[in-house]
Design a protein around this motif. Structure first.
Motif, PDB file in Angstrom:
ATOM      1  N   GLU A 163      15.327 -17.670  13.231  1.00  0.00           N
ATOM      2  CA  GLU A 163      14.827 -18.741  14.101  1.00  0.00           C
ATOM      3  C   GLU A 163      15.980 -19.509  14.760  1.00  0.00           C
ATOM      4  O   GLU A 163      15.878 -19.896  15.920  1.00  0.00           O
ATOM      5  N   LEU A 164      17.078 -19.707  14.042  1.00  0.00           N
ATOM      6  CA  LEU A 164      18.242 -20.349  14.662  1.00  0.00           C
ATOM      7  C   LEU A 164      18.826 -19.457  15.760  1.00  0.00           C
ATOM      8  O   LEU A 164      19.242 -19.950  16.820  1.00  0.00           O
ATOM      9  N   ILE A 165      18.835 -18.149  15.534  1.00  0.00           N
ATOM     10  CA  ILE A 165      19.276 -17.220  16.575  1.00  0.00           C
ATOM     11  C   ILE A 165      18.345 -17.340  17.780  1.00  0.00           C
ATOM     12  O   ILE A 165      18.805 -17.390  18.934  1.00  0.00           O
ATOM     13  N   ALA A 166      17.041 -17.388  17.520  1.00  0.00           N
ATOM     14  CA  ALA A 166      16.071 -17.519  18.611  1.00  0.00           C
ATOM     15  C   ALA A 166      16.280 -18.818  19.386  1.00  0.00           C
ATOM     16  O   ALA A 166      16.168 -18.837  20.616  1.00  0.00           O
ATOM     17  N   VAL A 167      16.601 -19.897  18.691  1.00  0.00           N
ATOM     18  CA  VAL A 167      16.897 -21.164  19.368  1.00  0.00           C
ATOM     19  C   VAL A 167      18.124 -21.004  20.263  1.00  0.00           C
ATOM     20  O   VAL A 167      18.126 -21.439  21.416  1.00  0.00           O
ATOM     21  N   ALA A 168      19.167 -20.366  19.745  1.00  0.00           N
ATOM     22  CA  ALA A 168      20.384 -20.166  20.545  1.00  0.00           C
ATOM     23  C   ALA A 168      20.087 -19.333  21.786  1.00  0.00           C
ATOM     24  O   ALA A 168      20.551 -19.659  22.891  1.00  0.00           O
ATOM     25  N   VAL A 169      19.307 -18.281  21.634  1.00  0.00           N
ATOM     26  CA  VAL A 169      18.950 -17.453  22.790  1.00  0.00           C
ATOM     27  C   VAL A 169      18.108 -18.265  23.766  1.00  0.00           C
ATOM     28  O   VAL A 169      18.326 -18.206  24.984  1.00  0.00           O
ATOM     29  N   ALA A 170      17.164 -19.041  23.267  1.00  0.00           N
ATOM     30  CA  ALA A 170      16.327 -19.867  24.135  1.00  0.00           C
ATOM     31  C   ALA A 170      17.160 -20.892  24.901  1.00  0.00           C
ATOM     32  O   ALA A 170      16.873 -21.196  26.060  1.00  0.00           O
ATOM     33  N   LEU A 171      18.191 -21.417  24.259  1.00  0.00           N
ATOM     34  CA  LEU A 171      19.088 -22.344  24.955  1.00  0.00           C
ATOM     35  C   LEU A 171      19.837 -21.632  26.074  1.00  0.00           C
ATOM     36  O   LEU A 171      20.029 -22.194  27.155  1.00  0.00           O
ATOM     37  N   GLN A 209      10.365 -25.364  10.078  1.00  0.00           N
ATOM     38  CA  GLN A 209       9.487 -24.906   8.992  1.00  0.00           C
ATOM     39  C   GLN A 209      10.244 -24.035   7.997  1.00  0.00           C
ATOM     40  O   GLN A 209       9.928 -24.039   6.807  1.00  0.00           O
ATOM     41  N   ALA A 210      11.236 -23.303   8.486  1.00  0.00           N
ATOM     42  CA  ALA A 210      12.022 -22.423   7.617  1.00  0.00           C
ATOM     43  C   ALA A 210      13.158 -23.169   6.923  1.00  0.00           C
ATOM     44  O   ALA A 210      13.936 -22.568   6.191  1.00  0.00           O
ATOM     45  N   GLY A 211      13.265 -24.484   7.179  1.00  0.00           N
ATOM     46  CA  GLY A 211      14.247 -25.290   6.462  1.00  0.00           C
ATOM     47  C   GLY A 211      15.498 -25.655   7.236  1.00  0.00           C
ATOM     48  O   GLY A 211      16.444 -26.182   6.654  1.00  0.00           O
ATOM     49  N   ALA A 212      15.527 -25.392   8.538  1.00  0.00           N
ATOM     50  CA  ALA A 212      16.715 -25.730   9.331  1.00  0.00           C
ATOM     51  C   ALA A 212      16.881 -27.243   9.423  1.00  0.00           C
ATOM     52  O   ALA A 212      15.921 -27.977   9.637  1.00  0.00           O
ATOM     53  N   SER A 213      18.108 -27.683   9.243  1.00  0.00           N
ATOM     54  CA  SER A 213      18.429 -29.107   9.275  1.00  0.00           C
ATOM     55  C   SER A 213      18.836 -29.541  10.683  1.00  0.00           C
ATOM     56  O   SER A 213      19.086 -28.702  11.560  1.00  0.00           O
ATOM     57  N   ASP A 214      18.948 -30.848  10.874  1.00  0.00           N
ATOM     58  CA  ASP A 214      19.451 -31.388  12.140  1.00  0.00           C
ATOM     59  C   ASP A 214      20.846 -30.844  12.426  1.00  0.00           C
ATOM     60  O   ASP A 214      21.164 -30.502  13.564  1.00  0.00           O
ATOM     61  N   GLU A 215      21.655 -30.770  11.388  1.00  0.00           N
ATOM     62  CA  GLU A 215      23.024 -30.297  11.554  1.00  0.00           C
ATOM     63  C   GLU A 215      23.064 -28.826  11.964  1.00  0.00           C
ATOM     64  O   GLU A 215      23.862 -28.435  12.816  1.00  0.00           O
ATOM     65  N   GLU A 216      22.210 -28.012  11.369  1.00  0.00           N
ATOM     66  CA  GLU A 216      22.168 -26.598  11.738  1.00  0.00           C
ATOM     67  C   GLU A 216      21.700 -26.419  13.183  1.00  0.00           C
ATOM     68  O   GLU A 216      22.262 -25.602  13.927  1.00  0.00           O
ATOM     69  N   LEU A 217      20.697 -27.181  13.590  1.00  0.00           N
ATOM     70  CA  LEU A 217      20.236 -27.112  14.980  1.00  0.00           C
ATOM     71  C   LEU A 217      21.324 -27.588  15.934  1.00  0.00           C
ATOM     72  O   LEU A 217      21.536 -26.980  16.989  1.00  0.00           O
ATOM     73  N   ALA A 218      22.046 -28.649  15.563  1.00  0.00           N
ATOM     74  CA  ALA A 218      23.123 -29.148  16.417  1.00  0.00           C
ATOM     75  C   ALA A 218      24.232 -28.113  16.570  1.00  0.00           C
ATOM     76  O   ALA A 218      24.731 -27.876  17.682  1.00  0.00           O
ATOM     77  N   GLN A 219      24.621 -27.462  15.476  1.00  0.00           N
ATOM     78  CA  GLN A 219      25.660 -26.437  15.579  1.00  0.00           C
ATOM     79  C   GLN A 219      25.168 -25.251  16.398  1.00  0.00           C
ATOM     80  O   GLN A 219      25.936 -24.639  17.156  1.00  0.00           O
ATOM     81  N   THR A 220      23.881 -24.937  16.297  1.00  0.00           N
ATOM     82  CA  THR A 220      23.298 -23.860  17.105  1.00  0.00           C
ATOM     83  C   THR A 220      23.419 -24.175  18.585  1.00  0.00           C
ATOM     84  O   THR A 220      23.718 -23.294  19.400  1.00  0.00           O
ATOM     85  N   VAL A 221      23.212 -25.433  18.957  1.00  0.00           N
ATOM     86  CA  VAL A 221      23.357 -25.857  20.357  1.00  0.00           C
ATOM     87  C   VAL A 221      24.769 -25.548  20.850  1.00  0.00           C
ATOM     88  O   VAL A 221      24.950 -24.983  21.939  1.00  0.00           O
ATOM     89  N   GLU A 242       6.110 -10.208  15.283  1.00  0.00           N
ATOM     90  CA  GLU A 242       5.937 -10.406  13.841  1.00  0.00           C
ATOM     91  C   GLU A 242       6.920  -9.553  13.042  1.00  0.00           C
ATOM     92  O   GLU A 242       7.511 -10.028  12.064  1.00  0.00           O
ATOM     93  N   ALA A 243       7.090  -8.304  13.447  1.00  0.00           N
ATOM     94  CA  ALA A 243       7.996  -7.408  12.717  1.00  0.00           C
ATOM     95  C   ALA A 243       9.439  -7.880  12.822  1.00  0.00           C
ATOM     96  O   ALA A 243      10.166  -7.913  11.826  1.00  0.00           O
ATOM     97  N   VAL A 244       9.855  -8.266  14.018  1.00  0.00           N
ATOM     98  CA  VAL A 244      11.244  -8.683  14.238  1.00  0.00           C
ATOM     99  C   VAL A 244      11.551  -9.990  13.513  1.00  0.00           C
ATOM    100  O   VAL A 244      12.617 -10.147  12.923  1.00  0.00           O
ATOM    101  N   MET A 245      10.615 -10.923  13.537  1.00  0.00           N
ATOM    102  CA  MET A 245      10.884 -12.251  12.986  1.00  0.00           C
ATOM    103  C   MET A 245      10.541 -12.376  11.501  1.00  0.00           C
ATOM    104  O   MET A 245      10.764 -13.420  10.909  1.00  0.00           O
ATOM    105  N   ALA A 246      10.058 -11.306  10.890  1.00  0.00           N
ATOM    106  CA  ALA A 246       9.728 -11.341   9.455  1.00  0.00           C
ATOM    107  C   ALA A 246      11.005 -11.457   8.627  1.00  0.00           C
ATOM    108  O   ALA A 246      12.088 -11.030   9.048  1.00  0.00           O
TER     109      ALA A 246
END
Length: 104
Positions: free
Chosen positions: A46-54, A71-83, A32-36
């Protein structure tokens, strides 16, 4: 139950209980503290967390942090670039470690 079934997440409470010493509660408090929201906004965290999870290839983390990124507003394009950021870092690691194969 399959290895990567989100129903397995319900077992985390028991895992934490088995660990004792309130470890699970402390882990949750750290999360909770880290992701606040802070200097780095939640969406970017959350996008960083997605990149690490990948890069770690954790299906559970991908599912959880993809949802939170959305939920935080990330778009399809932002998720794709994160990949592709994650893919580039994994590939970069292989290439740079290849330098160890070169004899002096």
């Amino acid at each position: 139950m399959p290895m990567y079934d989100m129903k397995n997440m319900a077992k985390l409470g028991q895992l934490g209980k088995n660990a004792g010493n309130d470890i699970w509660k402390k882990f949750g408090a750290l999360n909770e503290a880290v992701m606040a929201d802070g200097v780095i906004p939640v969406k970017y965290k959350e996008l960083i967390a997605v990149a690490v999870a990948l890069t770690t290839q954790c299906s559970y983390c991908l599912e959880i942090h993809k949802g939170k990124a959305r939920q935080a507003g990330a778009s399809d394009e932002e998720l794709a670039q994160t990949v592709f950021i994650a893919a580039m870092l994994r590939a970069g690691g292989a290439v740079t470690h290849g330098s160890h194969l070169i004899d002096d």
